[in-house]
Write an enzyme that holds these catalytic residues in place. Sequence first.
Site, mmCIF file in Angstrom:
data_model
loop_
_atom_site.group_PDB
_atom_site.id
_atom_site.type_symbol
_atom_site.label_atom_id
_atom_site.label_comp_id
_atom_site.label_asym_id
_atom_site.label_seq_id
_atom_site.Cartn_x
_atom_site.Cartn_y
_atom_site.Cartn_z
ATOM 1 N N GLU A 244 0.849 -1.194 0.000
ATOM 2 C CA GLU A 244 0.000 0.000 0.000
ATOM 3 C C GLU A 244 0.877 1.234 0.000
ATOM 4 O O GLU A 244 2.073 1.180 0.278
ATOM 5 C CB GLU A 244 -0.930 0.024 1.220
ATOM 6 C CG GLU A 244 -0.195 0.167 2.534
ATOM 7 C CD GLU A 244 -1.047 0.733 3.664
ATOM 8 O OE1 GLU A 244 -2.135 1.262 3.414
ATOM 9 O OE2 GLU A 244 -0.588 0.656 4.816
ATOM 10 N N ASN A 246 1.087 4.802 1.889
ATOM 11 C CA ASN A 246 0.564 5.593 3.012
ATOM 12 C C ASN A 246 0.792 7.069 2.726
ATOM 13 O O ASN A 246 1.940 7.500 2.548
ATOM 14 C CB ASN A 246 1.298 5.224 4.298
ATOM 15 C CG ASN A 246 1.113 3.760 4.662
ATOM 16 O OD1 ASN A 246 0.094 3.378 5.191
ATOM 17 N ND2 ASN A 246 2.109 2.936 4.344
ATOM 18 N N SER A 251 4.182 6.359 9.673
ATOM 19 C CA SER A 251 4.861 6.330 10.971
ATOM 20 C C SER A 251 6.273 5.763 10.889
ATOM 21 O O SER A 251 6.679 5.175 9.890
ATOM 22 C CB SER A 251 4.033 5.506 11.954
ATOM 23 O OG SER A 251 3.827 4.233 11.418
ATOM 24 N N LYS A 409 -7.165 2.632 -0.274
ATOM 25 C CA LYS A 409 -6.958 1.352 -0.975
ATOM 26 C C LYS A 409 -7.774 1.290 -2.257
ATOM 27 O O LYS A 409 -7.375 0.659 -3.231
ATOM 28 C CB LYS A 409 -7.274 0.209 -0.026
ATOM 29 C CG LYS A 409 -6.141 0.115 1.001
ATOM 30 C CD LYS A 409 -6.436 -0.596 2.246
ATOM 31 C CE LYS A 409 -5.202 -0.662 3.118
ATOM 32 N NZ LYS A 409 -5.038 0.433 4.055
ATOM 33 N N LYS A 463 -9.609 -6.215 1.760
ATOM 34 C CA LYS A 463 -9.264 -5.009 2.536
ATOM 35 C C LYS A 463 -10.409 -3.999 2.567
ATOM 36 O O LYS A 463 -10.881 -3.578 1.506
ATOM 37 C CB LYS A 463 -8.047 -4.322 1.921
ATOM 38 C CG LYS A 463 -6.787 -5.155 1.954
ATOM 39 C CD LYS A 463 -5.584 -4.312 1.556
ATOM 40 C CE LYS A 463 -4.311 -5.133 1.614
ATOM 41 N NZ LYS A 463 -3.124 -4.309 1.359
ATOM 42 N N GLU A 467 -7.017 2.339 7.659
ATOM 43 C CA GLU A 467 -5.571 2.445 7.860
ATOM 44 C C GLU A 467 -5.251 2.049 9.298
ATOM 45 O O GLU A 467 -6.110 2.116 10.163
ATOM 46 C CB GLU A 467 -5.106 3.897 7.661
ATOM 47 C CG GLU A 467 -5.378 4.481 6.295
ATOM 48 C CD GLU A 467 -4.609 3.782 5.199
ATOM 49 O OE1 GLU A 467 -3.473 3.354 5.451
ATOM 50 O OE2 GLU A 467 -5.157 3.639 4.095
ATOM 51 N N ARG A 550 9.828 -3.721 8.497
ATOM 52 C CA ARG A 550 9.049 -4.266 9.612
ATOM 53 C C ARG A 550 8.998 -5.777 9.451
ATOM 54 O O ARG A 550 8.802 -6.282 8.353
ATOM 55 C CB ARG A 550 7.631 -3.693 9.629
ATOM 56 C CG ARG A 550 7.589 -2.266 10.154
ATOM 57 C CD ARG A 550 6.222 -1.666 9.979
ATOM 58 N NE ARG A 550 5.838 -1.672 8.591
ATOM 59 C CZ ARG A 550 4.584 -1.502 8.171
ATOM 60 N NH1 ARG A 550 3.615 -1.338 9.032
ATOM 61 N NH2 ARG A 550 4.311 -1.508 6.886
#
Length: 574
Positions: A244, A246, A251, A409, A463, A467, A550
């Site tokens: 995706e 953002n 963050s 999305k 989805k 978020e 991540r």
Amino acid sequence: MGSGCSSLSYSSSTFIVTASSISSPSSSSSSLKLNPRSFLSHSPRNLSTQLRNQAPLRCGRSLEMESQKPMFDVEKFDDEFVQKLVYDALVWSSLHGLVVGDKTYQKSGKVPGVGMMHAPIALLPTPFPEIYWKQACEVAPIFNELVDRVSLDGKFIQDSLSRTKKADIFTSRLLDIHSKMLESNKTEVFLLYLLVHVNLHSLVTMSWFSFIHFACLCSQDIRLGLHRSDYMLDEETKSLLQIEMNTISSSFSGLGRLVSELHQSLLRSYGDHLGLCSERVPRNASTSQFADAMAKAWLEYNNPRAVVMVVVQPEERNMYDQHWQSSVLREKHNIVTIRKTLAEVENEGRVQEDGTLIVGGQAVAVVYFRSGYSPTDYPSESEWNARLLIEQSSAVKCPSIAYHLTGTKKIQQELAKPGVLERFLDNKEDIAKLRKCFAGLWSLDDPEIIKKAIEKPELFVMKPQREGGGNNIYGDDVKENLLRLQKEGEEENAAYTLMQRIFPKVSNMFLVREGVYHKDQAISELGIYGAYLRNKERVIINEQSGYLMRTKVSSSNEGGVAAGFAVLDSIYLN
Ligand code: ADP
Ligand code: MG
């Protein structure tokens, strides 16, 4: 007044984009053929050929050696050695501010310095092929440009989300604000026309209300995007596929840099023993690059007394990630930051006649949203009022409502349809580069794909337009939900998109949470930050701005660190 879309009306280059996109016929829903490369054919590319073509590695080891064996085998290291590494990592994190609020302390989301815990981390960086790293970095400025172009096309945004609007109240409220801005934009265009084509006297006779709108129009030329595009490397097809984009509250640009530095530091100390070289962890300047972009936006706004306002949630255990940005703004750029919730903005905020946003008596140059992306951020009308107030001001919004909606999305899915990218970008090579990293994306009104998803739900992710992690639907739940929607009628379909499930490589890794390490089977997701700043025709910044890996246990579907699913990580180029 004036979201990002407002400049559309008088900026010649952006007008061309929009005019052509409005005239293009809207393409129909994407078909199964959308991503044959990665999803249906499963034709693996020849990785070793690609690896041979890449730049020589530093640190002296041959590429062939690297690609043949795992980077490091966690089984090789005994507990005593790993404990030593963990200890050093925890000390480093505490001393360098790689911390989050500890959830066991009540005040840890409100009072800085109370109840701090090291951030959840991978003990060592995750191997990542340099060729895909370069690919991800290369497309960052193109995605930045795409977001900007799409944001200017109010009609595309409204049309693409028109069915979702009926099925999803949150998206509907965001679209209402966007519509209001488009309407006021029309007034502005008219006023500008008067100014340019009739006479200056028109300005003198203009009402105060109109003048505010006009003044805001002039300042909405400044558009700031601080994005993060997330990718997984599909193991079977060996392709880098976007999860995706953002465009709001991207963050960990504060803590992400620190994880890279932590891993570099550990490899400097223990690299020989581990057989790893610290230089292969790429430099990560995410904190300063985002802060520098905000500082430049502040300069463009040109009010030396104005502040940067971070819009925050009432309780924020990830506050240190945000404070890192503020700290760079203060120390490097001498810019003051204030932190306000949307409710506080409603209480303390107003827009002056000239469009200036005043909050708590202070003029605001840049509004940086670290809240406002989820329905829970709007518990009452006050928060919606605040969002509208901000949007109507002349402050630089990061993001504007148009940038925010461009990151949904549904828009991601629309952009993946054949021919749609061409409406926004001119350069064919750029288009091909973006398309190469699109996974299969479908709306729920494609019967062929629904049939396939019911038969093989494990190959799909469903989805909603949300978020922040924890909202997606996987596995048998995909099947159940699709069957339910088939029975209940078509309206709710528009609240969802279907996505090809990506299967990254699973590796054994050391994940550290709350001071304890676990050896887990894990998968990783690479986020590439992108900063974009523009004032009218002048693109001031358009760059890749650092990264964030991540990593999460492979059994977990979701990936959010703040949501408790993943740990922060960096990459080790191989
Ligand atoms: P959010 O806006 O909630 O972050 P995402 O689209 O990023 O939504 O999905 C959340 C997480 O779900 C991702 O971080 C990733 O771990 C996982 N995920 C999302 N899409 C896919 C996919 N197509 N294949 C595999 N995992 C996915
Ligand atoms: Mg995500």
